[in-house]
Design a protein around this motif. Structure first.
Motif, short mmCIF file in Angstrom:
data_model
loop_
_atom_site.label_atom_id
_atom_site.label_comp_id
_atom_site.label_asym_id
_atom_site.label_seq_id
_atom_site.Cartn_x
_atom_site.Cartn_y
_atom_site.Cartn_z
N GLY A 191 118.49 70.68 33.12
CA GLY A 191 119.70 71.31 33.65
C GLY A 191 120.96 70.51 33.35
O GLY A 191 122.07 70.97 33.66
N THR A 200 114.43 77.13 30.64
CA THR A 200 114.71 76.49 31.92
C THR A 200 116.10 75.88 31.92
O THR A 200 116.72 75.70 30.87
CB THR A 200 113.68 75.39 32.21
N CYS A 247 115.59 87.31 38.99
CA CYS A 247 116.84 86.71 38.53
C CYS A 247 117.52 87.67 37.58
O CYS A 247 116.91 88.60 37.05
CB CYS A 247 116.59 85.35 37.86
N TRP A 287 121.46 76.48 36.26
CA TRP A 287 121.55 76.02 37.65
C TRP A 287 121.23 77.17 38.60
O TRP A 287 121.84 78.24 38.53
CB TRP A 287 122.94 75.47 37.94
N PHE A 288 120.28 76.91 39.47
CA PHE A 288 119.79 77.91 40.44
C PHE A 288 120.93 78.37 41.33
O PHE A 288 121.58 77.57 42.01
CB PHE A 288 118.67 77.27 41.25
N ASP A 346 124.64 71.93 31.87
CA ASP A 346 124.72 73.38 31.92
C ASP A 346 126.15 73.87 32.07
O ASP A 346 126.47 75.00 31.70
CB ASP A 346 123.85 73.93 33.05
N ASN A 393 117.70 81.42 36.40
CA ASN A 393 116.75 80.31 36.42
C ASN A 393 115.32 80.89 36.46
O ASN A 393 114.95 81.56 37.41
CB ASN A 393 116.98 79.43 37.65
N HIS A 409 115.54 72.29 39.27
CA HIS A 409 115.32 72.59 37.86
C HIS A 409 113.84 72.51 37.52
O HIS A 409 113.26 73.40 36.94
CB HIS A 409 116.08 71.65 36.93
N GLU A 419 122.13 83.19 31.85
CA GLU A 419 121.25 82.60 30.85
C GLU A 419 120.65 83.71 29.98
O GLU A 419 120.24 84.76 30.48
CB GLU A 419 120.13 81.82 31.55
N CYS A 448 118.34 85.04 41.94
CA CYS A 448 119.14 84.04 41.22
C CYS A 448 120.03 84.78 40.24
O CYS A 448 119.54 85.38 39.27
CB CYS A 448 118.25 83.05 40.49
N ASN A 495 112.52 79.59 37.08
CA ASN A 495 111.59 79.05 38.06
C ASN A 495 111.61 79.79 39.39
O ASN A 495 110.87 79.41 40.30
CB ASN A 495 111.84 77.55 38.26
#
Length: 758
Positions: free
Chosen positions: A628, A693, A674, A696-697, A631, A715, A423, A645, A711, A717
């Protein structure tokens, strides 16, 4: 069933089970602004993603310790607690003997629980210290850049981070708050350890009624409190420093700065003034700033004049220091406040973190809380917390940090508990490569998060509702008796019990536990704390009465003047802890480090330009969960768009790309990609996208994607760059990224992270 008291990082609440076994949640009776994150609790605690038994990655179980690219893809095999405990103890012992304690990284980030005893970071570090130490991390993802910079400028970071003027002081004294980075209401329901009453949410909602004007500088209208005297300045992301310098230039050239204050309380202004006036060949006037920040020169000059007319508080959110060159907005904000000459006056000067978290501006008591002793770590190697991937990928290489040179140790064992780097960290494809390198990764987790799925040994940990504890935040009004409400899921154990079993296998059980059970530790910590309060003249009840009552209201104390007030009153006898004893607008110390990415005074450093990825992505904190956490809960899941998301786009940017509200979109750059669900919002500045953010990846390996995976859950990131703010602080720079967005016309892959990998 009767209600049981407990608390969380998003606030105190009550919990009970119904006759049918359902979990019910109710806010604390005193909380007028309970957090919407409470809606995640009931659905999360018994979710299918709970880790029910100790599990070992098959490849590690069959082939033993060693680097592996199969982490995150391999299947897991459930084993008994006896087997898991023996394997962890044996691996800790092997690494210590063969490579030394510095080869163990104790990765725990402290957000695991609001409880003071079951504070996972303290528990893990206590065990590792008993075993001879470990490589540690320093600072935080939240404000690690400021924690390194501010001591050079004002001698102390804690004063600004934790002892800011209260909202009441601001309401009574302030004419104008200039909030760089905004004052988002969504952030203030969260505080480490929790808040019982959430006063900041109420204060932000009503501050306009006191007559305080708000000038809110942010690309997002949602960062502006809904008050009648608030004005939105929709700035271009990563350009706050340009605006600050343009304001400072106006104050200087129109002689609206406080020269007496600058001479008496500051050092280095002459150098900064020369920079503003163009000593480097560029004058930082309002026209120069307007080109970069998207606010007109006329608006910049008008705002500067308004700032000089009355009591003004300049505040910078934590988000702005969580960017490339994140030291600069903090330093430039301090410069603006110093030029106005109001530092040390009630409701004036400089603030840092208002709207970033719930206890900045709170007026709750500042009292020490019960804490578990961690012991002493004799290992001297460490990393700035945001350099975890560098640590694993670059053993032996040097890095700079705060004026010194260090080297990354060769980490063989990562022990992670109470945190989720998948996260917090940036460039998750790079982090996956980093996680492939150690011999062994051990994780304590209640849920099958991406971090757990990239481990070798996963030990099921209880949630706070499945154990007893003491809970309170830094400025909370109450200490909460956290009663156990539920039986643990499956064979989950609390971290103390897990670590005590490992300690026993390694022959240090008595040193770790001191002969106490978890309940005995809670009583011991409480009674020791009660004794210390008695020395201060406060009479806390005995443990038995406190536990039966469920809470104790902490004693209030008269608000103390900030250290800046004492410094302002007598800068000779009460100097700051800086080399000059004054506010260092130019720091010869920082200048002497020779870092081109962080010179000796606030400067404008051009942000990245990327024609192929023209949108600025803001990866901000979510409104539906804590990082995270939660979630899988109802509040977070209700905000998803087709299971992904949500990403917010301005309708004009969406129309240019053929994107409609509710479409699944692909968000990408050269680092990763993503899928997300489009939400159109005209309160987002053109050229900006917002993807919070904490989703969950959920990587789908695909060589055609940047970074090698997609992803499917959203996510951000996978998109942010894993580079430090500068060589000074080595802080997190994950708030921004440059991206492109396109409609995803193929059938979206399913989100798999909501199912256990067994």
């Amino acid at each position: 069933m009767s209600w049981s008291p407990t608390t969380s990082h998003w606030g105190a609440f009550r919990a009970r089970t119904t006759a049918s076994g359902e979990l019910e949640i109710a806010p604390h009776p005193l909380d007028r602004q309970p957090s919407p994150l409470l809606g995640n609790v009931a659905g999360s605690v018994r979710h299918p993603t709970r880790v029910r038994r100790p599990a070992i990655r098959r490849g590690w179980l069959e082939r033993g310790p060693g680097p592996s690219e199969h982490r995150g893809a391999d299947e897991f095999v459930e084993v008994s607690w006896e087997t898991a405990t023996e394997l962890v103890a044996a691996e800790l012992d092997r690494v210590r003997r063969e490579h030394g304690n510095g080869a163990i990284f104790g990765g725990s980030y402290g957000w695991g629980s609001a409880g003071r005893f079951h504070h996972t970071q303290s528990q893990l570090h206590r065990l590792l210290n008993v075993l001879g130490g470990y490589t540690a991390s320093r600072d935080t993802y939240s404000h690690g850049t400021s924690a390194v910079l501010l001591p050079h400028l004002v001698g102390d970071a804690g004063t600004l981070l934790y002892r800011a003027d209260t909202w009441g002081t601001i309401a009574a004294n302030t004419d104008l708050v200039v909030a760089f980075g905004g004052l988002p209401l969504k952030n203030v329901s969260v505080t480490p350890g929790g808040n019982t009453e959430h006063p900041t949410a109420t204060a932000l909602g009503t501050i306009g009624e006191s007559g305080v004007e708000l000038a809110v500088v942010s690309p997002l209208a949602d960062d502006v409190p809904k008050t009648p005297r608030a004005r939105w300045y929709p700035i271009v992301p990563a350009s706050d420093v340009a605006l600050m310098l343009g304001l400072a230039h106006t104050l200087l050239t129109e002689n609206r700065h406080d020269a007496t204050f600058l001479d008496r309380y500051c050092t280095g202004f002459d150098t900064v003034a020369g920079y503003l006036l163009g000593a480097d060949g560029t004058v930082k006037d309002a026209e120069w700033a307007a080109v970069r920040c998207g606010i007109s020169a006329a608006e910049i000059r008008a705002l500067a004049r308004r700032m000089a007319e009355g009591r003004t508080l300049v505040t910078v959110s934590w988000s702005l220091q969580r960017t490339r060159h994140g030291e600069q907005p903090v330093w430039a904000g301090l410069l603006l406040a110093a030029m106005l000459g109001q530092i040390g006056l009630p409701g004036g000067g400089f603030g840092h973190g208002y709207g970033s978290i719930g206890d900045v501006g709170d007026d709750g008591p500042l009292l020490p809380l019960p804490t578990l002793p961690q012991g002493h770590n004799p290992v001297r190697t460490f990393i700035p917390v945001a350099r975890i991937a560098d640590l694993l990928l670059r053993p032996g290489e040097r890095y700079d940090y705060n004026g010194a040179t260090h080297h990354y140790p060769d980490i063989r064992l990562v022990y992670w508990a109470g945190g989720n780097p998948f996260h917090h960290h940036q460039d998750l494809n790079r982090l996956r490569r980093a996680f492939a390198r150690p011999d062994t990764i051990v994780v304590h987790e209640p849920h099958w998060t991406a971090t757990a799925r990239h481990a070798d040994i996963v030990l099921p940990a209880t949630t706070p509702l499945e154990r007893e504890d003491l809970g309170s935040g830094r400025r909370d009004t109450h200490l909460i008796a956290m009663h156990r409400v539920l039986d643990p899921v499956g064979e989950a154990r609390d971290d103390y019990t897990i670590l005590a079993g490992i300690a026993q296998r390694l022959g240090v059980g008595e040193r770790f536990t001191e002969g106490r059970t978890a309940r005995e530790w809670i009583v011991h910590l409480y009674e020791g704390w009660r004794g210390r309060l008695a020395e201060r003249g406060h009479d806390a009840p005995p443990f038995g009465r406190f536990w039966a009552d469920g809470e104790w209201r902490l004693p209030t104390a008269a608000e103390q003047p900030t250290p800046f007030a004492a410094f302002r009153a007598d800068p000779v006898r009460r100097p700051l802890h800086t080399p000059s004893g004054r506010i260092e607008l130019f720091s010869s110390t920082v200048a002497g480090f020779g870092y081109p990415d962080c010179p000796g005074h606030p400067v404008w450093l051009e942000p990245e330009s990327d024609v192929e990825h023209p949108l600025w992505l803001i990866a901000n904190q979510p409104r539906t969960r804590l990082h995270g956490q939660g979630d899988v809960g109802a509040t977070s899941q209700a905000a998803k768009v087709r299971g992904r998301e949500p990403i917010e786009l301005h309708p004009g940017d969406a129309a240019e790309r053929g994107i409609a509200d509710g479409d699944v979109v692909r968000v990408f750059n050269g680092r990763g990609a993503c899928l997300a669900g489009a939400r159109l919002n005209d309160g987002v500045r053109r050229g900006v996208a917002v993807l919070a953010t904490g989703a969950w990846f959920d990587p789908l390996d695909d060589p055609a994607q940047p970074g090698g995976s997609l992803c499917v859950h959203g996510n951000p990131n996978v998109l942010t760059e894993d580079v430090p703010t500068s060589r000074l602080a080595q802080g997190c720079s994950g708030q921004h990224a440059r991206v492109q967005v396109e409609r995803y016309d193929a059938t979206p892959p399913p989100v798999r992270i909501l199912r256990p990998p067994l």
